[in-house]
Design an enzyme around this catalytic site. Structure first.
Site, PDB file in Angstrom:
ATOM      1  CD  GLU A 380       1.354   4.175  -6.061  1.00 47.27           C
ATOM      2  OE1 GLU A 380       0.294   4.748  -6.145  1.00 47.27           O
ATOM      3  OE2 GLU A 380       1.259   3.817  -4.938  1.00 47.27           O
ATOM      4  CD  GLU A 402      -5.504   2.934  -2.850  1.00 53.39           C
ATOM      5  OE1 GLU A 402      -4.902   2.087  -3.198  1.00 53.39           O
ATOM      6  OE2 GLU A 402      -5.380   3.978  -2.712  1.00 53.39           O
TER       7      GLU A 402
HETATM    8 ZN   LIG Z   1      -3.189   2.905  -3.941  1.00 50.88          ZN
END
Ligand SMILES: [Zn+2]
EC number: 3.4.11.2
Length: 1006
Positions: A380, A402
């Site tokens: 994060e 991601e």
């Molecule tokens: Zn993520």
């Protein structure tokens, strides 16, 4: 966001590719589950709808907003109501007001389209400022409503918008506090005062529109001033930014306005209305970092604070963009949310997590959670740069967010907590998992250039995007070298900050750095753009088959697209593969800079030595490809792996060999008896990565042989015979000051060995369970297998004791551990009690944990599968009410059926209940087909198993090389080659014919 992995499918992956949507779904789910069979402590299911939503928005242009206007700034005010409400207000709703400052980007715009969903628009106007007046240009006669399924809110104007003029949209509305963990939703918890309501948010990918009308796509970045009017008894509201002003309103509510956010996408906004307190803080006014949670979690926020601060600093040093300068007054907060659909979410300045993934109790959370908290925090925090500051232009390039976050999840964390073994675990947890998911013809590319029908891509979007994205980035880092890679990324971030990015922006920045540093010199003029596109725009990955002429040292390397069921994909493809390799005479596994590229289908490489000598390609599994060798090389490797110099081969390559062998055999590219012969080295192996890879591989086979009790028992015997070295290293009892990785390995290995019937493991486990039930402390890392062994060999009273402890437990990670093993009970009444608890709909098990609990109930013991089915027959209505659908339960059960009799029993019930089951009926039928084909597969392959069960390890005979090679070896000095004993004749021997197999009784496995 951290996409949560699913624990709902522990059964082995289906054998054959089926082109339907549902089976593709299934594939991806089991792709993740494949890993989960070995890591049953992994989290957590996520509602499938989340990914359906992604897919829907990703694939269908009709869902996209027009880009004819663009917002600059929002003011949002919300007034949430929980169970205590004023007159004329429904509980669990909110009132809202929004002002949006927006401008046209083209001429002749007469309609502004933004998003809203599940909002009642009470008023809406559009106009522009003229002196002190606002000129209203809202067309009359409109009714404003959220148009489904597109979630569009259309605003027509009386005149065309004027370029370079800013317009003001104002709206008041009412919305609902959602119950499905999306949008602005309600949750509850118990703190020191009792049961509390809270409101919190999850906006990715498109749920901000459920909180207020907005341009709810990542590309529409703007700044936001958020105001929350909360009940006075609540704690101060938490949002992305700190509170700027606080006022008490006439109605007694407290109005809190936050500082202006950075320029951000809507999906990164967040707010939490609760009675939370700061449970850990760094007390640093210059770099404020706080952990928020319910007030009764003790010091369990300390680890995420400690590691979070280090990670934030490391990421600042890495990117050279300081976090605390991203917006004026920005701070950093992390909050533990009791009900959370994703694992965690990177809201800018307010990271939100499931409790189990952020609250860590050193005494009672096991090592899985220690690293999991650290790496999810890293994920994060990395998003603050990769995702928030620079955002994927659209969800089809989500890997730009991601892939990086998953990559740093390991490598950033490794830099601040090297003892947690991230570099080792990356291989089994990410590279091997990603290759598994990516090895079907239905796999999708990272950057998908084709717009397909909206329903096809969803869950695998996540696995491939995250793990494969990370693995390709790791390969690229080795190609460029860390310094050049980082230099390129710094340029990329600076050039695209507060903006969106597409892959070409990344490639251009990396190429510029490569040119500056000469990092790609010597690779024949290849660029990052050329290389990377073969990995980002093509699905799948290659298998390299290496054939060596041991006489001349010539290595013929062939690349083909790998497919896990057949070995070769129907869709041929070539990649630019940066390769590394080493050889027995000079084993070197540390230099991961590729020696060259392979771009053609067939490439010849000179090993540089002659004579018998193994080679290994893909050092430390740094490249994203599998490798197969000719028989001689495998035979040489087998000898090396079984010898005392076994550790000359890097641990990660031993893990690579294990994983590749299981996959080569599964696809019938290699026979199982041959694979087992090589894998026999596991009896000497005690390291983490090879064993984790082996556990995955064996778990698949255990399921495939489950229907055949004789051979299943022989497979278990084989596994037990391979275990002495690892058991000797680990022992059963956790020592006081053991190393982190050894203690983690013990947890996984003992869980596995107890499951396959290791007698000492089970004895130790049941005895420890007895001690636990009489008050003795059991170390957290031992609990998963101790609990399971105790329940499996225990009684209804044991389950009763266990379940009462579960109900009293307040630490979320321990509750999840207990749910994961509750199904180990072999007592039928206890199993039913557990299943009843899951679907009761009361508070004992949270919806986010349903799938983990069901998987445990159905899969922890063979005998429980049909018992769970009997239970389902009697409770299908209640199960449907609570779970929404019994499809997950049914598919899990069906995937574990062992014979036609069992299949018929389930089929008959399905047919009888076809009408009430609805769509579940057809997915269940497909699952039955898969189970049948798995049974057929097992029958076809069983002779390879029995062959090995009978023979045990067989030493390969390697024919010696008889003559000196015609030319001297080009590079290597002769002393580096292994000794070659001359033998009478062998002219014209091809590499593949060096070897013949003879039967020799295995010394160690007989
Ligand atoms: Zn993520």
């Amino acid at each position: 966001m951290v996409a949560t992995t699913r624990s709902s499918f522990k059964n082995p992956p289906p054998l054959t590719a089926i082109g339907s949507t549902a089976s593709r779904w299934f594939y991806v789910l089991v792709g993740v589950a494949f890993l989960q069979t070995s890591l049953t402590l992994s989290p957590i299911p996520v509602p499938e709808d989340e990914w359906v939503e992604f897919a829907r928005m990703l694939r269908d242009p009709a869902f996209r907003l027009p880009t004819t206007t663009r917002p600059r700034h929002y003011q949002v005010t919300l007034t949430p109501y929980f169970d205590v409400v004023p007159a004329n207000v429904n509980p669990f709703t909110f009132d809202g007001e929004v002002t949006i400052y927006t401008s046209p980007t083209v001429a002749n715009v007469n309609e502004v389209v933004i998003h809203c969903n599940d909002l009642t628009i009470q008023s809406l106007s559009i106009g522009y400022q003229s002196g002190t007046n606002v000129v209203d240009i809202t067309a009359t006669g409109q009714t404003f409503a959220c148009e489904m399924p597109y979630s569009f809110l259309r605003i027509r104007t009386t005149e065309a918008l004027v370029l370079n003029r800013e317009y003001i949209i104002k709206s008041t509305f009412r919305g609902n506090l959602q119950t499905n963990m999306r949008g602005f939703y309600r949750s509850w918890y118990v703190d020191n005062t009792g049961r509390r309501w809270m409101g919190t948010t999850q906006f990715q990918p498109g749920h901000a529109r459920q909180a207020f009308p907005c341009y709810d796509e990542p590309g529409f970045k703007a700044t936001f001033d958020i105001t929350m009017n909360r009940e006075a008894s609540f704690s101060p509201t938490i949002s992305n930014m700190p509170i700027r002003t606080t006022n008490t309103l006439a109605n007694g509510r407290v109005s809190e306005t936050f500082w202006t956010t950075p320029v951000t996408s809507t999906y990164l906004l967040a707010f939490i209305v609760s009675h939370y307190t700061v449970v850990s803080t760094n007390n640093n006014a210059l770099r404020p970092f706080d952990i928020y949670a319910r007030n009764n979690v003790g010091r369990t926020g300390d680890w995420s604070l400690e590691i979070g601060e280090k990670l934030l600093e490391a990421m600042e040093a890495y990117t050279q963009i300081p976090y605390y300068t991203m917006a004026e007054n920005i701070n950093m907060k992390q909050a533990a949310i009791p009900d959370f659909s994703a694992g965690a979410m990177e809201n800018w300045g307010l990271l939100t997590y499931r409790e189990a993934l952020i609250l860590y109790d050193p005494l009672n959370s096991n090592h899985f959670y220690k690293q999991r908290v650290a790496n999810i925090v890293a994920h994060e925090i990395a998003h603050m740069w990769f995702g928030n500051l620079v955002t994927c232009a659209w969800w089809d390039n989500l890997w730009l967010n991601e892939g990086f976050a998953r990559f740093y999840q390991y490598y950033l964390t490794a830099s601040v907590a090297p003892e947690l073994g991230y570099e080792t675990r990356f291989i089994v947890e990410q590279v091997q998992m990603a290759m598994f998911s990516d090895s079907v013809d239905t796999a999708h590319a990272l950057t998908d250039l084709n717009v397909n029908d909206p329903t096809t891509v969803s869950a695998h979007f996540s696995t491939i995007t995250y793990a494969r994205g990370a693995a390709i980035l790791r390969m690229t880092q080795h190609l460029l070298g860390v310094e050049t890679f980082v230099k390129g990324l710094r340029n990329y971030l600076r050039e695209r900050q507060f903006n969106v990015a597409e892959p070409h922006h990344l490639f251009t920045a990396l190429d510029a750095a490569a040119v500056e540093d000469g990092a790609l010199n010597g690779y024949g003029g290849i660029t990052i753009d050329t290389y990377f596109r073969t990995w980002s725009e093509k699905a799948g990955h290659p298998l390299l088959t290496v054939t060596i002429n041991q006489r001349t040292g010539e290595m013929i390397v062939t690349q083909e697209r790998w497919e896990r069921n057949t070995g070769v994909s129907q869709f041929p493809s070539l990649w630019h593969i940066p390769i590394t390799w080493t050889r027995a005479g000079a084993p070197e596994f540390e230099d991961l800079k590729p020696s060259q590229f392979i771009s053609q289908q067939v490439t010849s490489i000179n090993r540089g030595t002659t004579g018998l000598e193994w080679v290994i390609f893909n050092k430390q599994e740094s490249g994203f490809y599998r490798v197969n060798y000719d028989d001689t090389n495998w035979a040489l490797l087998t000898r090396a792996l079984r010898s005392s110099s076994r550790t000359a081969i890097h641990q990660l390559n031993r893990a690579q060999i294990v994983d590749d062998l299981f996959q080569l055999a599964r696809a019938n590219v290699m026979k199982y008896n041959r694979a087992f012969n090589i894998l026999s080295f596991l009896q000497f192996e005690d390291e983490y990565a090879p064993w984790l890879a082996a556990i995955s591989g064996f778990n698949f086979l255990i399921r495939r042989l489950a229907h055949d009790s004789t051979n299943a028992a022989l497979l278990q015997k084989l596994i037990l015979e391979l275990s002495p070295a690892v058991v000797a290293k680990l022992g059963y009892l956790e020592p006081e000051n053991g190393s982190y990785m050894t203690d983690l390995q013990r947890m996984y290995v003992m869980e596995f060995l107890c499951n396959v019937g290791h007698e000492e493991c089970n004895n130790f486990g049941t005895q420890a369970f007895r001690r636990w039930s009489t008050g003795t402390f059991i170390p957290a890392n031992m609990r998963p297998w101790v609990y399971c062994a105790g329940l499996r060999h225990g009684t209804a009273e044991d389950f009763n004791f266990f379940w009462n402890r579960y109900l009293q437990e307040d630490l979320s990670s321990e509750k999840v551990v207990m749910l994961n093993v509750a199904g180990c009970t072999t007592d039928q009444a206890s199993l039913n009690r557990f299943l009843d608890a899951i679907v009761s709909g009361n508070d004992d098990i949270r919806p986010q944990d349903y799938n983990a609990a069901l998987t445990s109930a159905i899969t922890s013991n063979e005998i429980n599968t049909l018992r769970a089915f009997q239970w389902l027959r009697n409770n299908v209505d209640q199960a449907t009410r609570t779970l929404g659908s019994v499809s997950t339960i049914l598919n899990t059960i069906i995937g574990r059926l062992l014979n036609e009799e069992q299949i018929n029993e389930v089929s008959n019930w399905l047919t009888a209940n076809q009408n009430t089951l609805g769509a579940t009926y057809s997915t269940a039928l497909r699952a039955i087909e898969t189970t049948r084909s798995n049974l057929v597969w097992s029958q076809q392959r069983i002779s390879e198993f029995t062959n090995y069960f009978e023979s045990g390890y067989v030493e390969d005979v390697i024919e010696e090389i008889t003559e000196a090679p015609p030319t001297a070896p080009p590079t290597a000095p002769p002393t580096e080659a292994p000794a070659v004993t001359p033998a009478p004749d062998s002219a014209n021997v091809a590499a593949l014919s060096f070897i013949t197999l003879i039967i020799t009784l295995a010394v160690n496995l007989a």
